[in-house]
Design a protein around this motif. Structure first.
Motif, PDB file in Angstrom:
ATOM      1  N   LYS A 172       6.603 -43.323  12.896  1.00 12.40           N
ATOM      2  CA  LYS A 172       7.071 -42.106  12.234  1.00 12.40           C
ATOM      3  C   LYS A 172       8.396 -42.332  11.507  1.00 12.40           C
ATOM      4  CE  LYS A 172       7.886 -37.291  13.575  1.00 12.40           C
ATOM      5  NZ  LYS A 172       7.808 -36.359  14.693  1.00 12.40           N
ATOM      6  N   MET A 173       9.425 -42.724  12.250  1.00 12.96           N
ATOM      7  CA  MET A 173      10.751 -42.872  11.666  1.00 12.96           C
ATOM      8  C   MET A 173      10.817 -44.063  10.704  1.00 12.96           C
ATOM      9  SD  MET A 173      13.064 -41.954  14.986  1.00 12.96           S
ATOM     10  CE  MET A 173      14.569 -41.575  14.118  1.00 12.96           C
ATOM     11  N   TRP A 174      10.292 -45.211  11.112  1.00  9.59           N
ATOM     12  CA  TRP A 174      10.351 -46.394  10.269  1.00  9.59           C
ATOM     13  C   TRP A 174       9.526 -46.200   9.000  1.00  9.59           C
ATOM     14  CZ3 TRP A 174      13.682 -49.946   9.609  1.00  9.59           C
ATOM     15  CH2 TRP A 174      13.362 -51.118   8.919  1.00  9.59           C
ATOM     16  N   SER A 175       8.373 -45.568   9.135  1.00  9.37           N
ATOM     17  CA  SER A 175       7.551 -45.284   7.957  1.00  9.37           C
ATOM     18  C   SER A 175       8.289 -44.378   6.982  1.00  9.37           C
ATOM     19  CB  SER A 175       6.228 -44.636   8.372  1.00  9.37           C
ATOM     20  OG  SER A 175       5.445 -45.558   9.087  1.00  9.37           O
ATOM     21  N   ALA A 176       8.996 -43.387   7.502  1.00  8.76           N
ATOM     22  CA  ALA A 176       9.792 -42.499   6.648  1.00  8.76           C
ATOM     23  C   ALA A 176      10.908 -43.284   5.965  1.00  8.76           C
ATOM     24  CB  ALA A 176      10.369 -41.346   7.468  1.00  8.76           C
ATOM     25  N   ILE A 195      10.949 -46.492   5.176  1.00  8.45           N
ATOM     26  CA  ILE A 195      10.377 -47.349   4.130  1.00  8.45           C
ATOM     27  C   ILE A 195      10.048 -46.519   2.896  1.00  8.45           C
ATOM     28  CG2 ILE A 195       8.345 -48.738   3.512  1.00  8.45           C
ATOM     29  CD1 ILE A 195       8.478 -49.836   6.418  1.00  8.45           C
ATOM     30  N   GLN A 196       9.423 -45.371   3.088  1.00  4.94           N
ATOM     31  CA  GLN A 196       9.093 -44.503   1.966  1.00  4.94           C
ATOM     32  C   GLN A 196      10.367 -44.040   1.252  1.00  4.94           C
ATOM     33  OE1 GLN A 196       6.497 -41.346   3.145  1.00  4.94           O
ATOM     34  NE2 GLN A 196       6.362 -40.485   1.087  1.00  4.94           N
ATOM     35  N   CYS A 197      11.386 -43.719   2.012  1.00  2.00           N
ATOM     36  CA  CYS A 197      12.675 -43.298   1.471  1.00  2.00           C
ATOM     37  C   CYS A 197      13.305 -44.425   0.660  1.00  2.00           C
ATOM     38  CB  CYS A 197      13.582 -42.875   2.619  1.00  2.00           C
ATOM     39  SG  CYS A 197      15.160 -42.192   2.132  1.00  2.00           S
ATOM     40  N   SER A 198      13.246 -45.652   1.172  1.00  2.00           N
ATOM     41  CA  SER A 198      13.846 -46.786   0.463  1.00  2.00           C
ATOM     42  C   SER A 198      13.153 -47.026  -0.873  1.00  2.00           C
ATOM     43  CB  SER A 198      13.833 -48.040   1.333  1.00  2.00           C
ATOM     44  OG  SER A 198      12.514 -48.489   1.554  1.00  2.00           O
ATOM     45  N   VAL A 199      11.855 -46.788  -0.941  1.00  2.00           N
ATOM     46  CA  VAL A 199      11.125 -46.930  -2.202  1.00  2.00           C
ATOM     47  C   VAL A 199      11.639 -45.905  -3.219  1.00  2.00           C
ATOM     48  CG1 VAL A 199       8.863 -46.637  -3.297  1.00  2.00           C
ATOM     49  CG2 VAL A 199       9.065 -47.950  -1.171  1.00  2.00           C
ATOM     50  N   GLU A 200      11.853 -44.674  -2.767  1.00  2.00           N
ATOM     51  CA  GLU A 200      12.363 -43.627  -3.667  1.00  2.00           C
ATOM     52  C   GLU A 200      13.791 -43.945  -4.135  1.00  2.00           C
ATOM     53  OE1 GLU A 200      10.596 -41.112  -4.995  1.00  2.00           O
ATOM     54  OE2 GLU A 200       8.898 -42.020  -3.951  1.00  2.00           O
ATOM     55  N   ILE A 201      14.606 -44.473  -3.255  1.00  2.00           N
ATOM     56  CA  ILE A 201      15.969 -44.860  -3.643  1.00  2.00           C
ATOM     57  C   ILE A 201      15.909 -45.985  -4.674  1.00  2.00           C
ATOM     58  CG2 ILE A 201      18.120 -45.930  -2.839  1.00  2.00           C
ATOM     59  CD1 ILE A 201      17.628 -44.445  -0.134  1.00  2.00           C
ATOM     60  N   TYR A 202      15.051 -46.965  -4.437  1.00  2.00           N
ATOM     61  CA  TYR A 202      14.903 -48.084  -5.371  1.00  2.00           C
ATOM     62  C   TYR A 202      14.452 -47.596  -6.742  1.00  2.00           C
ATOM     63  CZ  TYR A 202      13.233 -52.416  -7.442  1.00  2.00           C
ATOM     64  OH  TYR A 202      13.031 -53.475  -8.279  1.00  2.00           O
ATOM     65  N   LYS A 203      13.473 -46.680  -6.752  1.00  2.00           N
ATOM     66  CA  LYS A 203      12.964 -46.153  -8.024  1.00  2.00           C
ATOM     67  C   LYS A 203      14.025 -45.379  -8.800  1.00  2.00           C
ATOM     68  CE  LYS A 203       9.263 -43.859  -6.882  1.00  2.00           C
ATOM     69  NZ  LYS A 203       7.961 -43.241  -6.668  1.00  2.00           N
ATOM     70  N   ALA A 204      15.003 -44.804  -8.096  1.00  2.00           N
ATOM     71  CA  ALA A 204      16.066 -44.041  -8.762  1.00  2.00           C
ATOM     72  C   ALA A 204      17.019 -44.961  -9.528  1.00  2.00           C
ATOM     73  CB  ALA A 204      16.835 -43.208  -7.743  1.00  2.00           C
ATOM     74  N   ASN A 205      17.009 -46.264  -9.199  1.00  2.00           N
ATOM     75  CA  ASN A 205      17.781 -47.270  -9.931  1.00  2.00           C
ATOM     76  C   ASN A 205      19.276 -46.925 -10.033  1.00  2.00           C
ATOM     77  OD1 ASN A 205      17.954 -49.738 -11.255  1.00  2.00           O
ATOM     78  ND2 ASN A 205      17.706 -48.802 -13.274  1.00  2.00           N
ATOM     79  N   MET A 243      14.704 -39.867   8.002  1.00  2.00           N
ATOM     80  CA  MET A 243      14.206 -40.060   9.364  1.00  2.00           C
ATOM     81  C   MET A 243      14.594 -38.901  10.270  1.00  2.00           C
ATOM     82  SD  MET A 243      14.636 -44.167   9.918  1.00  2.00           S
ATOM     83  CE  MET A 243      16.388 -44.080  10.137  1.00  2.00           C
ATOM     84  N   GLN A 244      15.208 -37.882   9.715  1.00  2.00           N
ATOM     85  CA  GLN A 244      15.627 -36.666  10.399  1.00  2.00           C
ATOM     86  C   GLN A 244      16.584 -36.965  11.559  1.00  2.00           C
ATOM     87  OE1 GLN A 244      12.736 -33.817  12.191  1.00  2.00           O
ATOM     88  NE2 GLN A 244      13.032 -32.737  10.263  1.00  2.00           N
ATOM     89  N   LEU A 245      17.565 -37.817  11.267  1.00  2.00           N
ATOM     90  CA  LEU A 245      18.606 -38.145  12.231  1.00  2.00           C
ATOM     91  C   LEU A 245      19.863 -37.351  11.912  1.00  2.00           C
ATOM     92  CD1 LEU A 245      18.180 -42.011  12.331  1.00  2.00           C
ATOM     93  CD2 LEU A 245      17.523 -40.389  14.117  1.00  2.00           C
ATOM     94  N   VAL A 248       9.614 -33.796   1.518  1.00  2.00           N
ATOM     95  CA  VAL A 248       8.250 -34.304   1.322  1.00  2.00           C
ATOM     96  C   VAL A 248       8.038 -35.548   2.171  1.00  2.00           C
ATOM     97  CG1 VAL A 248       6.708 -35.406  -0.364  1.00  2.00           C
ATOM     98  CG2 VAL A 248       7.933 -33.308  -0.969  1.00  2.00           C
ATOM     99  N   ILE A 249       9.007 -36.464   2.162  1.00  2.00           N
ATOM    100  CA  ILE A 249       8.909 -37.690   2.974  1.00  2.00           C
ATOM    101  C   ILE A 249       8.794 -37.328   4.451  1.00  2.00           C
ATOM    102  CG2 ILE A 249      10.204 -39.729   3.761  1.00  2.00           C
ATOM    103  CD1 ILE A 249      11.298 -39.911   0.844  1.00  2.00           C
ATOM    104  N   GLN A 250       9.622 -36.405   4.917  1.00  2.00           N
ATOM    105  CA  GLN A 250       9.560 -35.983   6.309  1.00  2.00           C
ATOM    106  C   GLN A 250       8.196 -35.401   6.647  1.00  2.00           C
ATOM    107  OE1 GLN A 250      12.923 -33.321   6.536  1.00  2.00           O
ATOM    108  NE2 GLN A 250      14.337 -34.963   7.079  1.00  2.00           N
TER     109      GLN A 250
END
Length: 127
Positions: A23-27, A29-39, A64-66, A90-92
């Motif tokens: 759950k948390m790690w998957s979130a 990874i998905q978050c890191s992809v969005e950050i990368y795409k924001a350039n 990761m809702q921390l 959405v990621i959450q």
């Protein structure tokens, strides 16, 4: 992975593999992809339109809702969330998080068998 004992570290979550890894790690990874795409441009002091590694750490934590992180010393960019909250929500949701914000500690559930610990590190500029 070798951890330097001099590095500031905090345990941010303890829970079953289904919570920490699936759950948390998957979130994250998905978050890191969005950050990368924001350039985003990298700026050590997290200013002038750029962001630094502490801002990325804070954004990953939000996905990761921390709870927001707190470190001693000068840590520019800490608690600067760099994705839109709509994207984070959405990621959450896609990773099974409920509406409640925050988390970590023993509140992540589980009986203790097969438990995992998630820890983060930060390097403030001036401790």
């Amino acid at each position: 992975m070798e951890i330097n004992p001099e590095t500031l570290q905090r345990v941010v979550a303890i829970g079953d593999k289904a919570v920490i890894q699936d759950k948390m790690w998957s979130a994250a990874i998905q978050c890191s992809v969005e950050i990368y795409k924001a350039n985003y441009d990298y700026m050590a002091l997290d200013s002038f339109g750029g962001h630094n590694s502490n801002a990325v750490l804070s954004t990953l934590a939000a996905c990761m809702q921390l709870e927001p992180f707190k470190f001693d010393g000068f840590s520019p960019g800490l608690n600067d969330v760099i994705l839109y909250w709509e994207t984070i929500k959405v990621i959450q949701a896609q990773n099974g998080f409920g509406q409640a914000s925050g988390g970590g500690g023993d509140s992540t559930g589980g009986s203790g068998a097969g438990r995992m610990v998630a820890a983060i590190s930060s390097c403030p500029m001036f401790p």
